[in-house]
Write a protein that holds these residues in place. Structure first.
Motif, short mmCIF file in Angstrom:
data_model
loop_
_atom_site.label_atom_id
_atom_site.label_comp_id
_atom_site.label_asym_id
_atom_site.label_seq_id
_atom_site.Cartn_x
_atom_site.Cartn_y
_atom_site.Cartn_z
N TRP A 35 0.85 -1.19 0.00
CA TRP A 35 0.00 0.00 0.00
C TRP A 35 0.89 1.24 0.00
O TRP A 35 1.87 1.30 0.75
N ARG A 37 0.51 5.76 -0.49
CA ARG A 37 -0.46 6.85 -0.42
C ARG A 37 0.14 8.13 -0.96
O ARG A 37 1.36 8.31 -0.95
N ARG A 44 4.01 10.38 -3.78
CA ARG A 44 3.51 9.09 -3.30
C ARG A 44 4.54 8.47 -2.37
O ARG A 44 5.75 8.51 -2.65
N VAL A 47 3.45 2.99 2.44
CA VAL A 47 2.75 2.81 3.71
C VAL A 47 3.16 1.48 4.33
O VAL A 47 3.61 1.42 5.48
N ASP A 88 -3.08 11.36 7.89
CA ASP A 88 -3.24 10.13 7.10
C ASP A 88 -4.12 10.37 5.87
O ASP A 88 -4.28 9.47 5.04
N TYR A 92 -5.04 6.33 -1.33
CA TYR A 92 -4.29 5.11 -1.04
C TYR A 92 -4.33 4.18 -2.26
O TYR A 92 -5.40 3.93 -2.83
#
Length: 114
Positions: A35, A37, A44, A47, A88, A92
């Motif tokens: 993953w 994000r 980017r 994660v 956060d 994603y």
């Protein structure tokens, strides 16, 4: 392989969300999935990743709050996100490393309100 992420949404700080990524074929032999994000105006970033033997790696910013997992029988990758923070907030993306070719799914937006 095609990947489809889902599960994003709006949540208050301190809340939880679970993201899913469904693959178009078996993920049993995909060595690494992950993953990433991308927040507005930022690059980017990683994660979490998980290997086919379930070894995991997390960004420092999510360690202890997020959990990555994969269920081969369902052709799915998951990201359980707890104790969410406004920082956060991001789109994603899931990805898969298939014989050194990286495949990306379309992202799912997570918005954490303060």
């Amino acid at each position: 392989v095609q990947l489809q992420a889902s599960g994003g949404g709006l949540v208050q700080a301190g809340g939880s969300l679970t993201l899913s990524c469904t693959a178009s074929r078996s993920i049993l032999n995909i060595k690494r999935m992950g993953w990433y994000r991308q927040a507005p105006g930022k690059q980017r970033e990683l994660v979490a990743t998980i290997t086919s033997s379930s070894n995991t790696n997390y960004a420092d910013s999510v360690e202890g709050r997020f959990t990555i997992s994969r269920v081969s029988a369902k052709k799915r990758l998951y990201l359980q996100m707890n104790s969410l923070k406004p920082e956060d907030t991001a789109v994603y993306y899931c990805n898969a490393d298939v014989d050194s070719i990286i495949y990306w799914g379309k992202g799912t937006l997570v918005t954490v309100s303060s």
